[in-house]
Design a protein around this motif. Structure first.
Motif, PDB file in Angstrom:
ATOM      1  N   LEU A  18       3.875 -12.909 -12.657  1.00  0.00           N
ATOM      2  CA  LEU A  18       3.198 -11.784 -12.023  1.00  0.00           C
ATOM      3  C   LEU A  18       2.680 -12.182 -10.642  1.00  0.00           C
ATOM      4  CD1 LEU A  18       1.886  -8.966 -11.951  1.00  0.00           C
ATOM      5  CD2 LEU A  18      -0.076  -9.991 -13.152  1.00  0.00           C
ATOM      6  N   ALA A  19       2.059 -13.334 -10.553  1.00  0.00           N
ATOM      7  CA  ALA A  19       1.528 -13.803  -9.270  1.00  0.00           C
ATOM      8  C   ALA A  19       2.636 -13.888  -8.227  1.00  0.00           C
ATOM      9  CB  ALA A  19       0.842 -15.159  -9.450  1.00  0.00           C
ATOM     10  N   LYS A  20       3.775 -14.424  -8.621  1.00  0.00           N
ATOM     11  CA  LYS A  20       4.903 -14.545  -7.683  1.00  0.00           C
ATOM     12  C   LYS A  20       5.382 -13.171  -7.226  1.00  0.00           C
ATOM     13  CE  LYS A  20       6.404 -18.847  -9.765  1.00  0.00           C
ATOM     14  NZ  LYS A  20       7.302 -19.427 -10.753  1.00  0.00           N
ATOM     15  N   VAL A  21       5.511 -12.250  -8.158  1.00  0.00           N
ATOM     16  CA  VAL A  21       5.983 -10.900  -7.827  1.00  0.00           C
ATOM     17  C   VAL A  21       4.990 -10.194  -6.908  1.00  0.00           C
ATOM     18  CG1 VAL A  21       6.406  -8.599  -8.794  1.00  0.00           C
ATOM     19  CG2 VAL A  21       7.425 -10.611  -9.875  1.00  0.00           C
ATOM     20  N   LEU A  22       3.715 -10.289  -7.211  1.00  0.00           N
ATOM     21  CA  LEU A  22       2.709  -9.614  -6.388  1.00  0.00           C
ATOM     22  C   LEU A  22       2.740 -10.102  -4.946  1.00  0.00           C
ATOM     23  CD1 LEU A  22      -0.328  -9.537  -8.842  1.00  0.00           C
ATOM     24  CD2 LEU A  22       1.116  -7.606  -8.157  1.00  0.00           C
ATOM     25  N   TYR A  23       2.965 -11.374  -4.773  1.00  0.00           N
ATOM     26  CA  TYR A  23       3.007 -11.927  -3.419  1.00  0.00           C
ATOM     27  C   TYR A  23       4.348 -11.630  -2.731  1.00  0.00           C
ATOM     28  CZ  TYR A  23       2.514 -15.102   0.489  1.00  0.00           C
ATOM     29  OH  TYR A  23       2.452 -15.627   1.750  1.00  0.00           O
ATOM     30  N   GLN A  24       5.449 -11.830  -3.449  1.00  0.00           N
ATOM     31  CA  GLN A  24       6.770 -11.615  -2.851  1.00  0.00           C
ATOM     32  C   GLN A  24       7.004 -10.157  -2.460  1.00  0.00           C
ATOM     33  OE1 GLN A  24       9.344 -13.240  -5.860  1.00  0.00           O
ATOM     34  NE2 GLN A  24       9.142 -15.331  -5.076  1.00  0.00           N
ATOM     35  N   ARG A  25       6.492  -9.250  -3.273  1.00  0.00           N
ATOM     36  CA  ARG A  25       6.672  -7.817  -2.969  1.00  0.00           C
ATOM     37  C   ARG A  25       5.570  -7.285  -2.065  1.00  0.00           C
ATOM     38  NH1 ARG A  25       8.873  -5.254  -8.641  1.00  0.00           N
ATOM     39  NH2 ARG A  25      10.707  -6.591  -8.795  1.00  0.00           N
ATOM     40  N   LYS A  26       4.724  -8.190  -1.594  1.00  0.00           N
ATOM     41  CA  LYS A  26       3.676  -7.879  -0.617  1.00  0.00           C
ATOM     42  C   LYS A  26       2.631  -6.884  -1.122  1.00  0.00           C
ATOM     43  CE  LYS A  26       6.454  -9.262   3.282  1.00  0.00           C
ATOM     44  NZ  LYS A  26       6.175 -10.643   3.164  1.00  0.00           N
ATOM     45  N   TYR A  27       2.351  -6.929  -2.447  1.00  0.00           N
ATOM     46  CA  TYR A  27       1.212  -6.171  -2.959  1.00  0.00           C
ATOM     47  C   TYR A  27      -0.075  -6.775  -2.423  1.00  0.00           C
ATOM     48  CZ  TYR A  27       4.223  -3.676  -6.216  1.00  0.00           C
ATOM     49  OH  TYR A  27       5.190  -2.877  -6.762  1.00  0.00           O
ATOM     50  N   PHE A  28      -0.038  -8.079  -2.152  1.00  0.00           N
ATOM     51  CA  PHE A  28      -1.140  -8.798  -1.536  1.00  0.00           C
ATOM     52  C   PHE A  28      -0.588  -9.603  -0.375  1.00  0.00           C
ATOM     53  CE2 PHE A  28      -2.529  -8.238  -5.932  1.00  0.00           C
ATOM     54  CZ  PHE A  28      -3.818  -7.762  -5.754  1.00  0.00           C
ATOM     55  N   SER A  29      -1.340  -9.672   0.695  1.00  0.00           N
ATOM     56  CA  SER A  29      -0.887 -10.391   1.887  1.00  0.00           C
ATOM     57  C   SER A  29      -1.140 -11.887   1.810  1.00  0.00           C
ATOM     58  CB  SER A  29      -1.599  -9.836   3.123  1.00  0.00           C
ATOM     59  OG  SER A  29      -1.290  -8.475   3.284  1.00  0.00           O
ATOM     60  N   PHE A  30      -2.121 -12.284   1.021  1.00  0.00           N
ATOM     61  CA  PHE A  30      -2.507 -13.684   0.959  1.00  0.00           C
ATOM     62  C   PHE A  30      -2.436 -14.200  -0.473  1.00  0.00           C
ATOM     63  CE2 PHE A  30      -4.817 -11.754   4.500  1.00  0.00           C
ATOM     64  CZ  PHE A  30      -4.369 -12.543   5.547  1.00  0.00           C
ATOM     65  N   VAL A  31      -1.968 -15.424  -0.614  1.00  0.00           N
ATOM     66  CA  VAL A  31      -1.879 -16.058  -1.931  1.00  0.00           C
ATOM     67  C   VAL A  31      -3.265 -16.093  -2.585  1.00  0.00           C
ATOM     68  CG1 VAL A  31      -1.367 -18.216  -3.135  1.00  0.00           C
ATOM     69  CG2 VAL A  31       0.131 -17.424  -1.309  1.00  0.00           C
ATOM     70  N   GLU A  32      -4.291 -16.310  -1.795  1.00  0.00           N
ATOM     71  CA  GLU A  32      -5.649 -16.376  -2.328  1.00  0.00           C
ATOM     72  C   GLU A  32      -6.043 -15.069  -3.013  1.00  0.00           C
ATOM     73  OE1 GLU A  32      -4.809 -17.096   0.846  1.00  0.00           O
ATOM     74  OE2 GLU A  32      -5.088 -19.274   0.895  1.00  0.00           O
ATOM     75  N   ASP A  33      -5.603 -13.936  -2.464  1.00  0.00           N
ATOM     76  CA  ASP A  33      -5.911 -12.638  -3.077  1.00  0.00           C
ATOM     77  C   ASP A  33      -5.187 -12.469  -4.406  1.00  0.00           C
ATOM     78  OD1 ASP A  33      -7.554 -11.995  -0.926  1.00  0.00           O
ATOM     79  OD2 ASP A  33      -5.935 -10.981   0.161  1.00  0.00           O
ATOM     80  N   VAL A  34      -3.974 -12.980  -4.486  1.00  0.00           N
ATOM     81  CA  VAL A  34      -3.228 -12.956  -5.753  1.00  0.00           C
ATOM     82  C   VAL A  34      -3.967 -13.802  -6.786  1.00  0.00           C
ATOM     83  CG1 VAL A  34      -1.071 -13.581  -6.896  1.00  0.00           C
ATOM     84  CG2 VAL A  34      -1.011 -12.576  -4.616  1.00  0.00           C
ATOM     85  N   ASP A  35      -4.435 -14.974  -6.372  1.00  0.00           N
ATOM     86  CA  ASP A  35      -5.181 -15.845  -7.287  1.00  0.00           C
ATOM     87  C   ASP A  35      -6.428 -15.156  -7.819  1.00  0.00           C
ATOM     88  OD1 ASP A  35      -3.284 -17.830  -6.907  1.00  0.00           O
ATOM     89  OD2 ASP A  35      -4.501 -18.940  -5.431  1.00  0.00           O
ATOM     90  N   VAL A  36      -7.129 -14.436  -6.966  1.00  0.00           N
ATOM     91  CA  VAL A  36      -8.331 -13.701  -7.397  1.00  0.00           C
ATOM     92  C   VAL A  36      -7.952 -12.637  -8.421  1.00  0.00           C
ATOM     93  CG1 VAL A  36     -10.117 -12.084  -6.623  1.00  0.00           C
ATOM     94  CG2 VAL A  36      -9.664 -14.164  -5.310  1.00  0.00           C
ATOM     95  N   TYR A  37      -6.866 -11.923  -8.181  1.00  0.00           N
ATOM     96  CA  TYR A  37      -6.406 -10.876  -9.100  1.00  0.00           C
ATOM     97  C   TYR A  37      -6.103 -11.467 -10.479  1.00  0.00           C
ATOM     98  CZ  TYR A  37      -3.752  -6.769 -10.683  1.00  0.00           C
ATOM     99  OH  TYR A  37      -3.304  -5.678 -11.382  1.00  0.00           O
ATOM    100  N   ILE A  38      -5.384 -12.579 -10.506  1.00  0.00           N
ATOM    101  CA  ILE A  38      -5.038 -13.241 -11.770  1.00  0.00           C
ATOM    102  C   ILE A  38      -6.296 -13.791 -12.442  1.00  0.00           C
ATOM    103  CG2 ILE A  38      -3.739 -15.154 -12.815  1.00  0.00           C
ATOM    104  CD1 ILE A  38      -1.968 -12.775 -11.812  1.00  0.00           C
ATOM    105  N   ASP A  39      -7.185 -14.385 -11.661  1.00  0.00           N
ATOM    106  CA  ASP A  39      -8.442 -14.908 -12.220  1.00  0.00           C
ATOM    107  C   ASP A  39      -9.263 -13.809 -12.874  1.00  0.00           C
ATOM    108  OD1 ASP A  39      -7.849 -17.497 -11.460  1.00  0.00           O
ATOM    109  OD2 ASP A  39      -9.143 -17.461  -9.677  1.00  0.00           O
ATOM    110  N   LYS A  40      -9.234 -12.609 -12.321  1.00  0.00           N
ATOM    111  CA  LYS A  40      -9.977 -11.486 -12.908  1.00  0.00           C
ATOM    112  C   LYS A  40      -9.431 -11.130 -14.294  1.00  0.00           C
ATOM    113  CE  LYS A  40     -11.733  -9.337  -8.718  1.00  0.00           C
ATOM    114  NZ  LYS A  40     -11.744  -8.135  -7.887  1.00  0.00           N
ATOM    115  N   ILE A  41      -8.133 -11.281 -14.491  1.00  0.00           N
ATOM    116  CA  ILE A  41      -7.549 -11.029 -15.817  1.00  0.00           C
ATOM    117  C   ILE A  41      -8.072 -12.061 -16.810  1.00  0.00           C
ATOM    118  CG2 ILE A  41      -5.413 -10.985 -17.168  1.00  0.00           C
ATOM    119  CD1 ILE A  41      -4.036  -9.822 -14.634  1.00  0.00           C
ATOM    120  N   TYR A  42      -8.029 -13.333 -16.408  1.00  0.00           N
ATOM    121  CA  TYR A  42      -8.560 -14.389 -17.288  1.00  0.00           C
ATOM    122  C   TYR A  42     -10.056 -14.170 -17.562  1.00  0.00           C
ATOM    123  CZ  TYR A  42      -4.398 -17.392 -17.182  1.00  0.00           C
ATOM    124  OH  TYR A  42      -3.135 -17.910 -17.355  1.00  0.00           O
ATOM    125  N   ASP A  43     -10.820 -13.815 -16.547  1.00  0.00           N
ATOM    126  CA  ASP A  43     -12.253 -13.574 -16.721  1.00  0.00           C
ATOM    127  C   ASP A  43     -12.493 -12.420 -17.692  1.00  0.00           C
ATOM    128  OD1 ASP A  43     -12.836 -15.604 -14.929  1.00  0.00           O
ATOM    129  OD2 ASP A  43     -13.253 -14.236 -13.247  1.00  0.00           O
TER     130      ASP A  43
END
Length: 107
Positions: A18-43
């Motif tokens: 999911l993280a790779k897809v979100l970044y590659q398809r430009k849902y997020f501009s920065f890898v750090e934003d993708v990491d935050v999104y994924i971290d929110k799921i774990y949280d």
């Protein structure tokens, strides 16, 4: 206090993909934003898996877990997180979202 939470390799792999897809398809501009999104799921899992907000999985989804949680990431995307529980031990197995073909069965 949360019991023991174990994330299956399938679940971790799905979030990595999911993280790779979100970044590659430009849902997020920065890898750090993708990491935050994924971290929110774990949280969300860690903060909600023990509470009675979980629901019993539909029969054809029970292969992924007997229970599931719904996480609303935003107004357009809800995640369904499947897990099994034994006492205060939780095995988180699978995740899918409302954009999946399987979504209508979870309503």
């Amino acid at each position: 206090m949360v019991g023991e939470i174990i994330y299956s390799t399938l679940f971790v792999s799905e979030l990595d993909d999911l993280a790779k897809v979100l970044y590659q398809r430009k849902y997020f501009s920065f890898v750090e934003d993708v990491d935050v999104y994924i971290d929110k799921i774990y949280d969300f899992v860690e903060n909600n898996v023990e509470y009675p907000t979980s629901k019993i999985s539909p029969e054809n989804f029970q292969k992924y877990g007997k229970k599931y949680l719904r996480y609303d990431a935003n107004s357009q995307t809800s995640w369904y997180i499947f897990f099994d529980q034994k006492d205060h031990r939780f095995l988180v197995n699978h995740i899918l979202n409302n954009h999946s073909q399987d979504f209508p069965e979870l309503l």
